[in-house]
Design an enzyme around this catalytic site. Sequence first.
Site, PDB file in Angstrom:
ATOM      1  N   TRP A  73      42.187  29.215  36.867  1.00 40.87           N
ATOM      2  CA  TRP A  73      43.450  30.047  36.503  1.00 40.87           C
ATOM      3  C   TRP A  73      44.165  27.989  35.590  1.00 40.87           C
ATOM      4  O   TRP A  73      45.065  28.348  34.362  1.00 40.87           O
ATOM      5  CB  TRP A  73      44.283  30.532  36.882  1.00 40.87           C
ATOM      6  N   LYS A  79      47.229  43.435  39.529  1.00 41.99           N
ATOM      7  CA  LYS A  79      46.898  43.097  41.498  1.00 41.99           C
ATOM      8  C   LYS A  79      47.972  43.446  42.274  1.00 41.99           C
ATOM      9  O   LYS A  79      47.714  44.307  42.495  1.00 41.99           O
ATOM     10  CB  LYS A  79      46.406  41.993  41.187  1.00 41.99           C
ATOM     11  N   ASP A 120      52.242  31.038  38.044  1.00 40.16           N
ATOM     12  CA  ASP A 120      51.969  32.225  37.740  1.00 40.16           C
ATOM     13  C   ASP A 120      51.611  32.561  38.673  1.00 40.16           C
ATOM     14  O   ASP A 120      50.587  32.243  39.752  1.00 40.16           O
ATOM     15  CB  ASP A 120      50.290  31.402  36.940  1.00 40.16           C
TER      16      ASP A 120
HETATM   17  N1  PMP Z   1      46.601  33.944  36.600  1.00 41.81           N
HETATM   18  C1  PMP Z   1      45.771  34.198  37.364  1.00 41.81           C
HETATM   19  C2  PMP Z   1      45.903  33.715  38.578  1.00 41.81           C
HETATM   20  C3  PMP Z   1      45.140  35.619  36.881  1.00 41.81           C
HETATM   21  O1  PMP Z   1      43.740  35.466  38.565  1.00 41.81           O
HETATM   22  C4  PMP Z   1      44.549  36.067  36.046  1.00 41.81           C
HETATM   23  C5  PMP Z   1      43.703  37.144  35.937  1.00 41.81           C
HETATM   24  N2  PMP Z   1      42.599  37.238  37.200  1.00 41.81           N
HETATM   25  C6  PMP Z   1      45.131  35.892  34.883  1.00 41.81           C
HETATM   26  C7  PMP Z   1      45.936  34.636  35.232  1.00 41.81           C
HETATM   27  C8  PMP Z   1      45.211  35.620  33.989  1.00 41.81           C
HETATM   28  O2  PMP Z   1      45.437  38.121  33.846  1.00 41.81           O
HETATM   29  P1  PMP Z   1      45.507  38.747  32.482  1.00 41.81           P
HETATM   30  O3  PMP Z   1      43.864  39.047  32.498  1.00 41.81           O
HETATM   31  O4  PMP Z   1      46.400  39.061  32.875  1.00 41.81           O
HETATM   32  O5  PMP Z   1      45.802  37.700  31.501  1.00 41.81           O
END
Ligand code: PMP
Length: 359
Positions: free
Chosen positions: A102, A195, A171
Amino acid sequence: MTRRYNFCAGPAAMPESVLAQARDEMLDWQGRGLSVMEMSHRSDEMVGIATEAEQDLRELLGISDDYAVLFVQGGASSQFAAIPLNLMAEGQTADYINTGEWSKKAIKEAKRFGQVNVAASSEDTNFSTIPAFDRWQLTDNAAYVHYTPNETIGGVEFFWTPEVAAPLVADMSSTILSRPIDVNKFGLIYAGAQKNIGPAGLTIVIVRKDLLGKAQSITPTMLNYQTAADNDSMYNTPPTMAWYLSGLVFKWLKKQGGLEAMEIINRRKAEKLYGYIDGSDFYSNPVEVASRSLMNIPFVLADAALDKAFLKGAEEAGLLNLKGHRSVGGMRASVYNAVPESAVDALIHYMKDFAQTKG
Ligand code: PMP
């Protein structure tokens, strides 16, 4: 009706009592004769639901008036662009810490809008560690420092908050609300809802008000934080149903005793599972002990050829979504707030049985 144990990384398990309340209120919300999803977002009812959700979130996280709380769309992934667009002025550099998949996505996107310095990375340990703070090569006068306190895929979590001069941007998609944090240490916190907050479709941004109003001129109106801040997150039609359900989750969290109480439960759940994995010679987790995620627990079997049988047996035992992320393989148990301790007990029970018969 049978509800099984859901270890999905997101969209993730919701508290059962929240789902039951939503079901009971689905056709007729509090005697108004319509569902929340049929209400005008500008109605007194919906504005009331929205305001109360924000107040409850502020209470849970201890968010002061120095911060705006924005309810936006586009997922955490849209924030990867919104952050540099809003916080990085012409000619400025932003520091990023690379601790996994991420972080890498955030870095890649930020590079489209400004100068990025990867100040530290744990790629050399295959993202099984967190780079020691004394090795971070931070930029003087950086626009901000971005990091990912919990890497959902790698299962690596920071249990300390970096003390940096520039605004700290986090994040928190997969760690928010799992334990108390000191919001005052951050310039900006963002999280996709799916989540620990509520259903997919909603993204929460908590931003220090003095950071607003500095967006690059090319920033799309909908990605400019000022737009949401000036319009109570209702410049356009917000995801009202997701907002309402998140509000119910906030009330559920308050009823559990808030984030202090959640931390105790979450630590107990994680310690049980890591303890079992570490004591077994059939399962293993690659992450350094001090940085093991409380929410996302990846593990591999001694023999990857047994993965399919493990997952099939798990499904039959009522344990859903244990397959690891496609980029790393193996297994991953996500044990967010709404995953009860009994789910972890059931998982360990199944893992023991499987190792005994197949190991
Ligand atoms: N950052 C993290 C730490 C994540 O776990 C996720 C999704 N699993 C995201 C960003 C992306 O999130 P989204 O699907 O809401 O764009």
